[in-house]
Design a protein around this motif. Structure first.
Motif, short mmCIF file in Angstrom:
data_model
loop_
_atom_site.label_atom_id
_atom_site.label_comp_id
_atom_site.label_asym_id
_atom_site.label_seq_id
_atom_site.Cartn_x
_atom_site.Cartn_y
_atom_site.Cartn_z
N GLU A 7 -11.38 5.43 -5.90
CA GLU A 7 -12.23 6.58 -6.21
C GLU A 7 -12.92 6.43 -7.57
N GLU A 8 -12.23 5.81 -8.52
CA GLU A 8 -12.81 5.57 -9.84
C GLU A 8 -14.06 4.69 -9.75
N HIS A 9 -14.05 3.75 -8.83
CA HIS A 9 -15.12 2.76 -8.75
C HIS A 9 -16.10 3.01 -7.59
N ALA A 10 -15.83 3.99 -6.77
CA ALA A 10 -16.74 4.36 -5.67
C ALA A 10 -17.62 5.50 -6.17
N VAL A 11 -18.58 5.16 -6.97
CA VAL A 11 -19.41 6.15 -7.65
C VAL A 11 -20.05 7.10 -6.64
N GLY A 12 -19.77 8.39 -6.85
CA GLY A 12 -20.35 9.41 -5.99
C GLY A 12 -19.64 9.60 -4.66
N TRP A 13 -18.53 8.90 -4.44
CA TRP A 13 -17.81 8.99 -3.17
C TRP A 13 -16.35 9.35 -3.41
N THR A 14 -15.83 10.23 -2.60
CA THR A 14 -14.39 10.47 -2.58
C THR A 14 -13.85 9.73 -1.36
N VAL A 29 0.84 -1.20 0.00
CA VAL A 29 0.00 0.00 0.00
C VAL A 29 0.88 1.25 0.00
N ILE A 30 1.98 1.22 0.72
CA ILE A 30 2.90 2.36 0.72
C ILE A 30 3.43 2.59 -0.70
N GLU A 31 3.88 1.53 -1.34
CA GLU A 31 4.49 1.64 -2.67
C GLU A 31 3.48 1.98 -3.76
N ASN A 32 2.24 1.58 -3.61
CA ASN A 32 1.25 1.73 -4.67
C ASN A 32 0.04 2.55 -4.24
N GLY A 33 0.20 3.33 -3.18
CA GLY A 33 -0.93 4.04 -2.58
C GLY A 33 -1.69 4.94 -3.52
N SER A 34 -1.00 5.71 -4.32
CA SER A 34 -1.69 6.64 -5.23
C SER A 34 -2.54 5.89 -6.25
N ALA A 35 -1.98 4.84 -6.83
CA ALA A 35 -2.72 4.05 -7.81
C ALA A 35 -3.90 3.33 -7.16
N ILE A 36 -3.70 2.81 -5.95
CA ILE A 36 -4.78 2.14 -5.23
C ILE A 36 -5.91 3.13 -4.94
N ASP A 37 -5.56 4.30 -4.44
CA ASP A 37 -6.58 5.31 -4.14
C ASP A 37 -7.33 5.76 -5.40
N ALA A 88 -9.45 2.03 4.89
CA ALA A 88 -8.42 1.03 5.19
C ALA A 88 -8.79 -0.33 4.60
N ILE A 89 -10.04 -0.73 4.77
CA ILE A 89 -10.51 -2.01 4.23
C ILE A 89 -10.34 -2.03 2.72
N LEU A 90 -10.77 -0.98 2.07
CA LEU A 90 -10.69 -0.92 0.60
C LEU A 90 -9.24 -0.92 0.12
N ARG A 91 -8.37 -0.26 0.83
CA ARG A 91 -6.95 -0.23 0.42
C ARG A 91 -6.32 -1.61 0.54
N VAL A 92 -6.58 -2.32 1.63
CA VAL A 92 -6.04 -3.68 1.80
C VAL A 92 -6.54 -4.58 0.68
N ALA A 93 -7.85 -4.60 0.48
CA ALA A 93 -8.43 -5.50 -0.52
C ALA A 93 -8.03 -5.12 -1.94
N THR A 94 -7.94 -3.84 -2.23
CA THR A 94 -7.53 -3.41 -3.58
C THR A 94 -6.09 -3.82 -3.84
N TRP A 95 -5.24 -3.69 -2.82
CA TRP A 95 -3.86 -4.17 -3.01
C TRP A 95 -3.86 -5.65 -3.36
N GLU A 96 -4.66 -6.43 -2.63
CA GLU A 96 -4.71 -7.87 -2.91
C GLU A 96 -5.24 -8.15 -4.32
N LEU A 97 -6.28 -7.45 -4.71
CA LEU A 97 -6.86 -7.67 -6.04
C LEU A 97 -5.85 -7.37 -7.15
#
Length: 140
Positions: A68-75, A56-64, A85-94
């Motif tokens: 945001e791209e897929h959280a329609v209507g949410w920043t 997450v540290i290395e890829n944080g910007s891309a993960i975020d 935090a949950i979304l960042r962990v799971a997105t890194w795994e995906l």
């Protein structure tokens, strides 16, 4: 709870702590590394938790950006800190861990959201991660 689930929870805790404290994630990681060294009984969950947080540290910007791209209507700023935090962990795994099936990463994240966050968080997390997983499969 299996070692990988414990590691995900540990990584989630570190991301949450850094977010709430507004502290650098690498600083929180160092603190947890010291704690891990002092608590060998918890050592089975440490290597994967550390791998997630470093990822997450290395890829944080891309993960975020993906979140945001897929959280329609949410920043990210509007989301509860635990959901971020949950979304960042799971997105890194995906994105970065092919060993973990998408369904497992998403199911674990939804379970954490159910237990740790708001009543609406589990469906929100499921929707965002499902959309991310689908977009990754279209791209490959």
């Amino acid at each position: 709870m299996g070692a990988r689930s414990k590691a995900r929870k540990r990584a989630l805790d570190m991301l949450y702590i850094a977010d709430v404290r507004q502290a650098p994630l690498d600083e929180v990681l160092r603190e947890e590394a010291d704690r891990a060294a002092a608590q060998p009984q918890r050592s089975s969950s440490w290597p994967y938790a550390e791998e997630i947080v470093r990822g997450v540290i290395e890829n944080g910007s891309a993960i975020d950006r993906l979140i945001e791209e897929h959280a329609v209507g949410w920043t990210l700023a509007r989301m509860p800190a635990v959901d971020r935090a949950i979304l960042r962990v799971a997105t890194w795994e995906l994105v970065h861990n092919a060993e973990v099936p998408d369904a497992v990463a998403i199911a674990e994240a939804v379970e954490f959201a159910t237990v740790l966050s708001t009543d609406d968080s589990s469906s929100f997390v499921n929707g965002v991660l499902g959309a991310i997983a689908q977009s990754l499969h279209r791209a490959s």
